[in-house]
Design a protein around this motif. Structure first.
Motif, PDB file in Angstrom:
ATOM      1  N   PHE A   1     -30.283 -81.461  -7.361  1.00  0.00           N
ATOM      2  CA  PHE A   1     -29.829 -81.307  -8.740  1.00  0.00           C
ATOM      3  C   PHE A   1     -28.445 -80.659  -8.787  1.00  0.00           C
ATOM      4  CE2 PHE A   1     -29.766 -79.684 -13.074  1.00  0.00           C
ATOM      5  CZ  PHE A   1     -30.303 -80.757 -13.759  1.00  0.00           C
ATOM      6  N   HIS A   2     -27.478 -81.373  -9.310  1.00  0.00           N
ATOM      7  CA  HIS A   2     -26.124 -80.866  -9.469  1.00  0.00           C
ATOM      8  C   HIS A   2     -25.915 -80.456 -10.918  1.00  0.00           C
ATOM      9  CE1 HIS A   2     -25.205 -82.431  -5.515  1.00  0.00           C
ATOM     10  NE2 HIS A   2     -25.738 -83.580  -5.884  1.00  0.00           N
ATOM     11  N   LYS A   3     -24.931 -79.622 -11.166  1.00  0.00           N
ATOM     12  CA  LYS A   3     -24.731 -79.138 -12.532  1.00  0.00           C
ATOM     13  C   LYS A   3     -24.365 -80.257 -13.500  1.00  0.00           C
ATOM     14  CE  LYS A   3     -19.953 -77.649 -11.883  1.00  0.00           C
ATOM     15  NZ  LYS A   3     -19.037 -76.544 -11.983  1.00  0.00           N
ATOM     16  N   ASP A   4     -23.889 -81.394 -13.003  1.00  0.00           N
ATOM     17  CA  ASP A   4     -23.535 -82.483 -13.907  1.00  0.00           C
ATOM     18  C   ASP A   4     -24.657 -83.518 -14.063  1.00  0.00           C
ATOM     19  OD1 ASP A   4     -23.321 -83.720 -11.395  1.00  0.00           O
ATOM     20  OD2 ASP A   4     -21.663 -84.990 -12.048  1.00  0.00           O
ATOM     21  N   THR A   5     -25.803 -83.331 -13.417  1.00  0.00           N
ATOM     22  CA  THR A   5     -26.886 -84.308 -13.490  1.00  0.00           C
ATOM     23  C   THR A   5     -27.379 -84.475 -14.921  1.00  0.00           C
ATOM     24  OG1 THR A   5     -27.564 -83.771 -11.235  1.00  0.00           O
ATOM     25  CG2 THR A   5     -29.154 -84.948 -12.586  1.00  0.00           C
TER      26      THR A   5
ATOM     27  N   SER B   1     -19.640 -83.041 -22.019  1.00  0.00           N
ATOM     28  CA  SER B   1     -19.583 -81.577 -22.118  1.00  0.00           C
ATOM     29  C   SER B   1     -20.968 -81.041 -22.449  1.00  0.00           C
ATOM     30  CB  SER B   1     -18.595 -81.157 -23.207  1.00  0.00           C
ATOM     31  OG  SER B   1     -19.097 -81.526 -24.485  1.00  0.00           O
ATOM     32  N   ARG B   2     -21.119 -79.735 -22.282  1.00  0.00           N
ATOM     33  CA  ARG B   2     -22.400 -79.097 -22.630  1.00  0.00           C
ATOM     34  C   ARG B   2     -22.670 -79.208 -24.122  1.00  0.00           C
ATOM     35  NH1 ARG B   2     -23.266 -73.460 -19.671  1.00  0.00           N
ATOM     36  NH2 ARG B   2     -25.279 -73.773 -20.629  1.00  0.00           N
TER      37      ARG B   2
ATOM     38  N   LYS C   1     -34.326 -79.094  -5.949  1.00  0.00           N
ATOM     39  CA  LYS C   1     -33.358 -78.023  -6.205  1.00  0.00           C
ATOM     40  C   LYS C   1     -32.062 -78.226  -5.432  1.00  0.00           C
ATOM     41  CE  LYS C   1     -34.914 -74.799  -2.759  1.00  0.00           C
ATOM     42  NZ  LYS C   1     -34.642 -73.567  -2.224  1.00  0.00           N
TER      43      LYS C   1
END
Length: 153
Positions: free
Chosen positions: A64-68, A77-78, A61
């Protein structure tokens, strides 16, 4: 008789469910899914090297980065990550639907279990025991809890 008709209709429904995933997609979709899967494997190898080069042991936790996920999927992009995920799901569905329920695995193989969706832990395992499909780790079996439950899902 009613029983025979009921049994026949249940068998037909069961057969339709079994092959439902196979009918999804086309050759073009399959090729795109394969390309996406190859990109994910390449990106996972890169992440594995990064994780195994880290000198500090941290929890998943905290790592884990938001861009992983974007990096793993090779997306910028999402929305692109969502499309890539859909392709992978279609490809995996076709493969699983076409294969037998019970898979025979030849030794030697590595067996990993209870990873609970911890990507960093899986990457650490691959770093220690070899990446799947390599000489060090030709076959891998994931057994047990592969995803988390509850709030960590």
């Amino acid at each position: 008789s009613k029983v025979l008709h009921y049994r026949t209709s249940r068998q037909a429904a069961r057969a339709a469910r079994k092959t439902r995933g196979v009918a999804i997609g086309s050759e073009k979709t399959d090729a795109m899914a394969l390309k996406a899967a190859e990109q994910v494997v390449e990106n996972a190898c890169g992440l594995m090297k990064e994780v195994n080069d880290d000198e500090e042991d941290i929890s998943d936790k905290d790592w884990f980065h938001k861009d992983t996920l974007l990096r793993l999927l090779g997306a910028s992009s999402r929305a692109e990550a969502t499309e890539t995920s859909k392709l992978l799901i279609v490809g995996a569905t076709r493969i699983f639907a076409a294969g037998p329920t019970l898979q025979e695995v030849k030794a030697p193989c590595k067996i990993f279990g209870d990873t609970h969706g911890q990507l960093r832990d899986v990457l650490l395992l691959f770093g220690c025991f070899g990446f799947p499909g390599t000489v060090d780790c030709p076959v891998v079996v994931f057994n047990g809890d592969l995803v988390d439950r509850g709030a960590h899902q």
